[in-house]
Design an enzyme around this catalytic site. Structure first.
Site, mmCIF file in Angstrom:
data_model
loop_
_atom_site.group_PDB
_atom_site.id
_atom_site.type_symbol
_atom_site.label_atom_id
_atom_site.label_comp_id
_atom_site.label_asym_id
_atom_site.label_seq_id
_atom_site.Cartn_x
_atom_site.Cartn_y
_atom_site.Cartn_z
ATOM 1 N N HIS A 1 3.603 -2.361 3.120
ATOM 2 C CA HIS A 1 3.706 -0.953 2.656
ATOM 3 C C HIS A 1 5.077 -0.677 1.785
ATOM 4 O O HIS A 1 5.946 -1.214 2.266
ATOM 5 C CB HIS A 1 3.535 -0.033 3.801
ATOM 6 C CG HIS A 1 2.108 -0.096 4.343
ATOM 7 N ND1 HIS A 1 1.851 -1.097 5.414
ATOM 8 C CD2 HIS A 1 0.945 0.638 4.367
ATOM 9 C CE1 HIS A 1 0.413 -1.139 5.702
ATOM 10 N NE2 HIS A 1 -0.031 0.272 5.244
ATOM 11 N N ASP B 1 0.897 -1.135 0.124
ATOM 12 C CA ASP B 1 0.135 -0.002 0.165
ATOM 13 C C ASP B 1 0.857 1.170 -0.062
ATOM 14 O O ASP B 1 2.045 1.197 0.548
ATOM 15 C CB ASP B 1 -0.838 -0.067 1.244
ATOM 16 C CG ASP B 1 -2.074 -1.002 1.247
ATOM 17 O OD1 ASP B 1 -2.087 -1.753 0.274
ATOM 18 O OD2 ASP B 1 -2.945 -0.815 2.093
#
Length: 229
Positions: free
Chosen positions: A190, A43
């Site tokens: 992430h 992400d």
């Protein structure tokens, strides 16, 4: 500008007519499958330093990942987004500016989602099929809107949130994934702005170990397609 909008609208029509998006319109947290498949998701990128390192590692192990990108960062680093697509990974929508639904009305977030769809398509010529709301916040209004836009909302397996953005330590990230690995998992990493060294170092251990256990790393959309009927 006119040509870009035309191309985007044509792609939307083709997507609707072909039903290319995953058919499951409910929120997906993980997938039930007998096959040893796992989806690694990243992400908040692209990150100009660490996303290329992640891509190198995925390539080394023949792994495919799903990158839930921020629209404005795709504009900043278009070459990385193009590389993600060219190397067979899935590029997915994570809004344009990472606003949380709890702080913004659904209408505002929907505008960002559609803006990001256009940005991604304009740069990569790929139309995302899946969307992940920032922070995991969503409501019925948002779900209905993304459904109309032929997007499937994909979250993550609740036990596979590495919380790597907190920088908890490489060992903790590794243990979180390896100790809980199951068929059909969706793992949350992430490649956000800043230092992602721990994520990269953790992947150097996670990828070879899960490969040794017989797992294959697939995109979220491919994983959904494997759902046991």
């Amino acid at each position: 500008m006119h040509r870009r909008i035309c191309r985007f609208m044509i792609a939307l029509v083709v997507l609707f007519l072909t039903g290319a998006a995953p058919s499951n319109s409910e929120v997906v947290w993980n997938v039930e499958t007998d096959q040893k498949l796992i989806a690694l998701t990243f992400d908040d990128g692209p990150n100009p330093v660490y996303t290329p390192q992640i891509l190198d590692l995925l390539n080394q192990y023949g792994a495919k990942g799903t990158f839930f990108v921020i629209g404005k960062r795709v504009q900043m680093y278009p070459a990385i987004a193009i590389r993600e697509v060219n190397e067979g990974h899935e590029i997915a929508n994570h809004t344009f500016d990472h606003h949380y639904l709890k702080n913004f009305p659904p209408e505002r977030l929907i505008e960002e989602i559609r803006q990001t769809q256009e940005v991604i398509f304009d740069i990569t010529e790929q139309m995302p099929h899946v969307f992940r709301p920032p922070g995991g916040f969503y409501n019925d209004a948002l779900l209905q809107s993304v459904k109309k836009d032929q997007l499937t909302v994909v979250m993550w397996s609740w036990y596979q949130d590495t919380q790597d953005w907190k920088k908890p330590g490489v060992d903790k990230i590794v243990r979180q994934v390896l100790d809980n690995a199951h068929n059909g998992d969706i793992v949350l990493f992430h490649d956000l702005q800043g230092d992602c060294t721990q994520t990269v170092e953790a992947l150097k251990q996670i990828l070879p170990e899960l490969t040794r256990r017989g797992y294959q790393f697939v995109t979220v959309s491919d994983l959904i397609a494997k759902t046991r009927k």
